[in-house]
Design a protein around this motif. Sequence first.
Motif, PDB file in Angstrom:
ATOM      1  N   GLN A   1       0.844  -1.187   0.000  1.00 21.72           N
ATOM      2  CA  GLN A   1       0.000   0.000   0.000  1.00 21.72           C
ATOM      3  C   GLN A   1       0.886   1.246   0.000  1.00 21.72           C
ATOM      4  O   GLN A   1       1.842   1.328   0.746  1.00 21.72           O
ATOM      5  N   VAL A   2       0.528   2.186  -0.849  1.00 26.08           N
ATOM      6  CA  VAL A   2       1.305   3.408  -0.959  1.00 26.08           C
ATOM      7  C   VAL A   2       1.168   4.229   0.319  1.00 26.08           C
ATOM      8  O   VAL A   2       0.076   4.383   0.865  1.00 26.08           O
ATOM      9  N   GLN A   3       2.300   4.740   0.763  1.00 29.70           N
ATOM     10  CA  GLN A   3       2.290   5.602   1.932  1.00 29.70           C
ATOM     11  C   GLN A   3       3.051   6.888   1.639  1.00 29.70           C
ATOM     12  O   GLN A   3       4.129   6.852   1.025  1.00 29.70           O
ATOM     13  N   LEU A   4       2.485   7.990   2.072  1.00 27.16           N
ATOM     14  CA  LEU A   4       3.174   9.279   2.056  1.00 27.16           C
ATOM     15  C   LEU A   4       3.280   9.714   3.502  1.00 27.16           C
ATOM     16  O   LEU A   4       2.270   9.798   4.208  1.00 27.16           O
ATOM     17  N   VAL A   5       4.489   9.998   3.941  1.00 30.39           N
ATOM     18  CA  VAL A   5       4.715  10.328   5.345  1.00 30.39           C
ATOM     19  C   VAL A   5       5.419  11.677   5.432  1.00 30.39           C
ATOM     20  O   VAL A   5       6.564  11.814   4.999  1.00 30.39           O
ATOM     21  N   GLU A   6       4.722  12.649   6.025  1.00 29.45           N
ATOM     22  CA  GLU A   6       5.285  13.986   6.176  1.00 29.45           C
ATOM     23  C   GLU A   6       6.051  14.108   7.487  1.00 29.45           C
ATOM     24  O   GLU A   6       5.742  13.434   8.466  1.00 29.45           O
ATOM     25  N   SER A   7       7.015  14.996   7.487  1.00 27.35           N
ATOM     26  CA  SER A   7       7.744  15.326   8.709  1.00 27.35           C
ATOM     27  C   SER A   7       8.266  16.753   8.611  1.00 27.35           C
ATOM     28  O   SER A   7       8.284  17.334   7.517  1.00 27.35           O
ATOM     29  N   GLY A   8       8.669  17.313   9.741  1.00 29.25           N
ATOM     30  CA  GLY A   8       9.266  18.643   9.741  1.00 29.25           C
ATOM     31  C   GLY A   8       8.389  19.743  10.273  1.00 29.25           C
ATOM     32  O   GLY A   8       8.811  20.902  10.327  1.00 29.25           O
ATOM     33  N   GLY A   9       7.168  19.418  10.674  1.00 23.54           N
ATOM     34  CA  GLY A   9       6.293  20.448  11.196  1.00 23.54           C
ATOM     35  C   GLY A   9       6.732  20.919  12.571  1.00 23.54           C
ATOM     36  O   GLY A   9       7.619  20.345  13.195  1.00 23.54           O
ATOM     37  N   GLY A  10       6.089  21.984  13.042  1.00 24.40           N
ATOM     38  CA  GLY A  10       6.404  22.487  14.363  1.00 24.40           C
ATOM     39  C   GLY A  10       5.836  23.865  14.591  1.00 24.40           C
ATOM     40  O   GLY A  10       5.068  24.387  13.778  1.00 24.40           O
ATOM     41  N   ALA A  11       6.243  24.458  15.706  1.00 22.79           N
ATOM     42  CA  ALA A  11       5.806  25.799  16.084  1.00 22.79           C
ATOM     43  C   ALA A  11       6.975  26.761  15.926  1.00 22.79           C
ATOM     44  O   ALA A  11       8.056  26.517  16.460  1.00 22.79           O
ATOM     45  N   VAL A  12       6.753  27.833  15.188  1.00 25.02           N
ATOM     46  CA  VAL A  12       7.801  28.819  14.931  1.00 25.02           C
ATOM     47  C   VAL A  12       7.210  30.221  15.060  1.00 25.02           C
ATOM     48  O   VAL A  12       6.005  30.378  15.237  1.00 25.02           O
ATOM     49  N   ARG A  13       8.094  31.211  14.947  1.00 23.34           N
ATOM     50  CA  ARG A  13       7.653  32.595  14.979  1.00 23.34           C
ATOM     51  C   ARG A  13       7.633  33.189  13.572  1.00 23.34           C
ATOM     52  O   ARG A  13       8.311  32.700  12.665  1.00 23.34           O
ATOM     53  N   ALA A  14       6.847  34.219  13.417  1.00 25.57           N
ATOM     54  CA  ALA A  14       6.781  34.907  12.130  1.00 25.57           C
ATOM     55  C   ALA A  14       8.186  35.301  11.673  1.00 25.57           C
ATOM     56  O   ALA A  14       8.992  35.794  12.480  1.00 25.57           O
TER      57      ALA A  14
ATOM     58  N   TRP B   1       1.888  19.870  -2.284  1.00 21.94           N
ATOM     59  CA  TRP B   1       1.582  20.183  -0.892  1.00 21.94           C
ATOM     60  C   TRP B   1       0.283  20.989  -0.852  1.00 21.94           C
ATOM     61  O   TRP B   1       0.102  21.931  -1.629  1.00 21.94           O
ATOM     62  N   PHE B   2      -0.573  20.586   0.056  1.00 24.82           N
ATOM     63  CA  PHE B   2      -1.789  21.319   0.368  1.00 24.82           C
ATOM     64  C   PHE B   2      -1.750  21.663   1.855  1.00 24.82           C
ATOM     65  O   PHE B   2      -0.970  21.086   2.608  1.00 24.82           O
ATOM     66  N   ARG B   3      -2.616  22.557   2.266  1.00 20.51           N
ATOM     67  CA  ARG B   3      -2.727  22.865   3.691  1.00 20.51           C
ATOM     68  C   ARG B   3      -4.184  23.091   4.056  1.00 20.51           C
ATOM     69  O   ARG B   3      -5.014  23.432   3.202  1.00 20.51           O
ATOM     70  N   GLN B   4      -4.462  22.900   5.316  1.00 23.16           N
ATOM     71  CA  GLN B   4      -5.825  23.052   5.805  1.00 23.16           C
ATOM     72  C   GLN B   4      -5.801  23.724   7.168  1.00 23.16           C
ATOM     73  O   GLN B   4      -5.192  23.206   8.110  1.00 23.16           O
ATOM     74  N   SER B   5      -6.483  24.854   7.245  1.00 24.96           N
ATOM     75  CA  SER B   5      -6.638  25.576   8.507  1.00 24.96           C
ATOM     76  C   SER B   5      -7.938  25.132   9.158  1.00 24.96           C
ATOM     77  O   SER B   5      -8.839  24.625   8.474  1.00 24.96           O
ATOM     78  N   PRO B   6      -8.067  25.327  10.467  1.00 24.40           N
ATOM     79  CA  PRO B   6      -9.307  24.917  11.154  1.00 24.40           C
ATOM     80  C   PRO B   6     -10.537  25.547  10.514  1.00 24.40           C
ATOM     81  O   PRO B   6     -10.582  26.752  10.267  1.00 24.40           O
ATOM     82  N   GLY B   7     -11.516  24.703  10.224  1.00 15.32           N
ATOM     83  CA  GLY B   7     -12.759  25.196   9.658  1.00 15.32           C
ATOM     84  C   GLY B   7     -12.711  25.508   8.182  1.00 15.32           C
ATOM     85  O   GLY B   7     -13.703  25.978   7.615  1.00 15.32           O
TER      86      GLY B   7
ATOM     87  N   VAL C   1      -2.444  22.572   8.927  1.00 20.47           N
ATOM     88  CA  VAL C   1      -1.909  21.230   8.747  1.00 20.47           C
ATOM     89  C   VAL C   1      -1.508  21.105   7.281  1.00 20.47           C
ATOM     90  O   VAL C   1      -2.312  21.408   6.394  1.00 20.47           O
ATOM     91  N   TYR C   2      -0.298  20.688   7.039  1.00 15.20           N
ATOM     92  CA  TYR C   2       0.238  20.574   5.685  1.00 15.20           C
ATOM     93  C   TYR C   2       0.243  19.108   5.271  1.00 15.20           C
ATOM     94  O   TYR C   2       0.734  18.240   6.009  1.00 15.20           O
TER      95      TYR C   2
ATOM     96  N   GLY D   1      -0.789  12.038   2.460  1.00 15.62           N
ATOM     97  CA  GLY D   1      -0.179  11.759   3.734  1.00 15.62           C
ATOM     98  C   GLY D   1      -1.131  12.100   4.865  1.00 15.62           C
ATOM     99  O   GLY D   1      -2.247  12.573   4.656  1.00 15.62           O
ATOM    100  N   GLN D   2      -0.657  11.908   6.090  1.00 16.08           N
ATOM    101  CA  GLN D   2      -1.502  12.129   7.256  1.00 16.08           C
ATOM    102  C   GLN D   2      -1.477  13.567   7.720  1.00 16.08           C
ATOM    103  O   GLN D   2      -2.311  13.974   8.532  1.00 16.08           O
ATOM    104  N   GLY D   3      -0.527  14.349   7.236  1.00 14.74           N
ATOM    105  CA  GLY D   3      -0.457  15.768   7.568  1.00 14.74           C
ATOM    106  C   GLY D   3       0.497  16.053   8.715  1.00 14.74           C
ATOM    107  O   GLY D   3       0.748  15.204   9.571  1.00 14.74           O
ATOM    108  N   THR D   4       1.057  17.258   8.694  1.00 16.88           N
ATOM    109  CA  THR D   4       1.928  17.713   9.767  1.00 16.88           C
ATOM    110  C   THR D   4       1.561  19.159  10.103  1.00 16.88           C
ATOM    111  O   THR D   4       1.320  19.968   9.214  1.00 16.88           O
ATOM    112  N   GLN D   5       1.508  19.468  11.380  1.00 18.83           N
ATOM    113  CA  GLN D   5       1.034  20.778  11.842  1.00 18.83           C
ATOM    114  C   GLN D   5       2.152  21.808  11.807  1.00 18.83           C
ATOM    115  O   GLN D   5       3.269  21.571  12.294  1.00 18.83           O
TER     116      GLN D   5
END
Length: 127
Positions: free
Chosen positions: A1-14, A36-42, A96-97, A118-122
């Motif tokens: 089964q094909v898997q896409l696994v993201e990494s590298g997310g985190g909390a940073v400053r502007a 790459w796509f992204r999804q913000s809450p709502g 979430v990316y 992939g499952q996404g990374t915040q």
Amino acid sequence: QVQLVESGGGAVRAGDSLRLSCAANRLTFPNYRMAWFRQSPGQGREFVAAITPIGLSGPTTYYAASVKGRFAISRDNNKDMVYLQMNSLKPEDTAVYFCAASGTGGAYAHEQTYLKWGQGTQITVSS
């Protein structure tokens, strides 16, 4: 089964930079367009960037207007990896990316074009 696994997310400053990575397992990687796509809450998923398979003149890249000039997508077919270098991050980049893969048909910016996700990374960017 094909898997896409993201990494590298985190909390940073502007103004900070981050690099996201996506590992593609059990995928004929060089033949696939990656994005790459992204999804913000709502919100729905938003196109960020895409890169075509490497052709005679190299891959073609596409960007959303909101990230053009700040983000850069790249791929390494030897490692079955796709990357998103994100510079000059803004609070509105918080999301979430997701990494996605598709064949070469269809519109590169349309979520429905992509069959593998992939499952996404915040990513959280504070002001």
